[in-house]
Design an enzyme around this catalytic site. Structure first.
Site, mmCIF file in Angstrom:
data_model
loop_
_atom_site.group_PDB
_atom_site.id
_atom_site.type_symbol
_atom_site.label_atom_id
_atom_site.label_comp_id
_atom_site.label_asym_id
_atom_site.label_seq_id
_atom_site.Cartn_x
_atom_site.Cartn_y
_atom_site.Cartn_z
ATOM 1 N N TYR A 94 1.366 -2.962 4.839
ATOM 2 C CA TYR A 94 1.218 -2.489 3.773
ATOM 3 C C TYR A 94 1.636 -1.107 3.864
ATOM 4 O O TYR A 94 1.614 -0.188 4.774
ATOM 5 C CB TYR A 94 -0.205 -2.496 3.054
ATOM 6 C CG TYR A 94 -1.169 -1.594 3.580
ATOM 7 C CD1 TYR A 94 -1.359 -0.238 3.077
ATOM 8 C CD2 TYR A 94 -2.047 -2.234 4.606
ATOM 9 C CE1 TYR A 94 -2.465 0.497 3.937
ATOM 10 C CE2 TYR A 94 -3.095 -1.312 5.451
ATOM 11 C CZ TYR A 94 -2.975 -0.112 4.852
ATOM 12 O OH TYR A 94 -4.100 0.762 5.596
ATOM 13 N N CYS A 95 2.050 -0.504 2.414
ATOM 14 C CA CYS A 95 2.615 0.810 2.325
ATOM 15 C C CYS A 95 1.715 1.507 1.005
ATOM 16 O O CYS A 95 0.724 1.026 0.793
ATOM 17 C CB CYS A 95 4.098 0.992 2.251
ATOM 18 S SG CYS A 95 4.789 0.350 0.970
ATOM 19 N N TRP A 96 2.188 2.361 0.644
ATOM 20 C CA TRP A 96 1.542 2.969 -0.689
ATOM 21 C C TRP A 96 1.405 2.025 -1.899
ATOM 22 O O TRP A 96 0.201 1.746 -2.307
ATOM 23 C CB TRP A 96 2.329 4.203 -1.148
ATOM 24 C CG TRP A 96 1.657 4.804 -2.385
ATOM 25 C CD1 TRP A 96 1.938 4.743 -3.703
ATOM 26 C CD2 TRP A 96 0.392 5.350 -2.647
ATOM 27 N NE1 TRP A 96 1.171 5.504 -4.604
ATOM 28 C CE2 TRP A 96 0.243 5.853 -3.973
ATOM 29 C CE3 TRP A 96 -0.524 5.679 -1.758
ATOM 30 C CZ2 TRP A 96 -1.073 6.649 -4.662
ATOM 31 C CZ3 TRP A 96 -1.629 6.396 -2.075
ATOM 32 C CH2 TRP A 96 -1.896 6.882 -3.298
ATOM 33 N N TYR A 123 -1.598 -0.123 -0.479
ATOM 34 C CA TYR A 123 -2.944 0.514 -0.460
ATOM 35 C C TYR A 123 -3.487 0.855 -1.780
ATOM 36 O O TYR A 123 -4.583 0.602 -2.048
ATOM 37 C CB TYR A 123 -2.614 1.996 0.147
ATOM 38 C CG TYR A 123 -3.790 2.850 0.111
ATOM 39 C CD1 TYR A 123 -5.032 2.726 0.864
ATOM 40 C CD2 TYR A 123 -3.763 3.771 -0.958
ATOM 41 C CE1 TYR A 123 -5.851 3.520 0.581
ATOM 42 C CE2 TYR A 123 -5.007 4.571 -1.274
ATOM 43 C CZ TYR A 123 -6.176 4.518 -0.227
ATOM 44 O OH TYR A 123 -7.222 5.332 -0.759
#
Length: 349
Positions: A94-96, A123
């Site tokens: 996962y990223c932002w 996130y």
């Protein structure tokens, strides 16, 4: 493929081998899904650089520069921390917000043959679940508060209740702070990280069983207790622990050994009490500290500072005490016995 999660429990129980947060280190440090490792595809400076190019020059150029940086950083991760994983490894990334950073990294990992998936919404989807559980939804748990004067071993009793099979939430442990001017236990987590850890702990509990929580203020050090938890705490029944001043002083001198062994730290902390207690009284406490008379120092602090503040708070809020447990002795055996009594009272409430 992307993964969608509708609860914290589902997120944490997802059948993946490794949870990877590809955001920049500063983002990861503020908060991340507990258990995730940080393999940034852009470090803090690179992220700032790409963002500046995006705003000041063009989105295309930002993606071009960012793509090259992501490829280089991904290669370093593959040759470094990921080097020993076999072909059946299944990571979740996962990223932002589940966008280019996580999908770019996942694409590279898929080409190797790993069974990687991406968290839809990144996130931000995790944060929404945390906010929902701590602020939006009423908490389904039943709390029982453990209360009492400073030095009545409340935190220690929480640990003993847990060891004996009782459900607990250790707010001070999660906040990394003991809740007073002498409470510093090192750097506290960011508010968001505190909330993530708290939400995870709550997700592990059985709402049909009582949960022991220490009676705290709504603020622990620099952190705030989330609204839904505070509401349940305010309405919760209380078990009060009592002990003599002399016993509490001996116990505190031992429990705060990390502070009393650091003469300068102790002096600095006592200085903070001058606005509340005046120069003369604080100097007398400092003299006790300099002489190594930590039991009398603890006794004086409780008798002249903490106990009066506790009494005023009790008089103002008038909490209902459902049971009282007296620690006639504060040795190990007495605290174990008190923990047994606490569990009995909790189950009877």
């Amino acid at each position: 493929m992307t993964q969608v999660f509708t609860s914290i429990s589902d997120f944490l129980a997802a059948p993946f081998d490794t949870l990877i947060d590809v955001r920049a280190p500063a983002e990861f440090a503020e908060d991340h899904v507990p258990g995730a490792i940080n393999l940034p595809v852009l470090d803090d400076d690179e992220r700032a650089r790409v963002g500046t190019i995006y705003v000041q020059q063009s989105p295309f150029l930002a993606r071009k520069v960012g793509g090259a940086l992501v490829a280089r950083n991904a290669a370093a991760h593959i040759e470094g921390p990921l080097a020993d994983f076999e072909g059946n490894w299944k990571p979740l990334v996962y990223c932002w917000r589940g966008g280019q950073r996580s999908n770019s990294f996942a694409t590279i990992l898929r080409q190797i043959g790993w069974r990687v998936e991406v968290v839809e919404g990144g996130y931000k989807s995790w944060r929404r679940l945390v906010v929902k559980s701590l602020y939006d939804d009423p908490l389904p748990h039943k709390f029982v508060l453990i209360d009492g004067y400073t030095g009545t071993a409340k935190t220690d009793l929480i640990a003993r209740v847990k060891a004996q099979g009782g459900q607990v939430i250790d707010l001070e442990g999660l906040a990394n702070h003991r809740g007073s001017v002498f409470g510093n236990m090192g750097q506290q987590p960011a508010q968001k990280a505190f909330e993530s850890a708290l939400a995870v702990e709550l997700s592990k509990l059985d709402p049909s069983k009582p949960t022991l929580v220490e009676a705290e203020s709504s603020r622990i050090g620099q952190l705030y207790v989330p609204a839904s938890i505070w509401a349940v705490m305010c309405a919760a029944p209380r078990i009060e622990v009592t002990a003599s001043l002399s016993s509490r002083a001996i116990y505190l001198a031992q429990a705060y050994a990390d502070i009393v062994q650091d003469a300068q730290l102790l002096e600095d902390l006592l200085t903070k009490l001058i606005p509340l207690q005046g120069y003369e009284r604080v100097e007398a406490w400092k003299d006790l500290a300099r002489a190594g008379n930590f039991v009398d120092l603890a006794g004086g602090l409780m008798a002249q500072h903490y106990d009066p503040r506790y009494k005023r708070s009790r008089a103002k809020h008038a909490p209902v005490v459902s049971a009282t447990i007296d620690l006639c002795s504060m040795d190990e055996a007495a605290r174990d016995q008190a923990a047994e009594q606490v569990i009995k009272v909790m189950n009877a409430l």
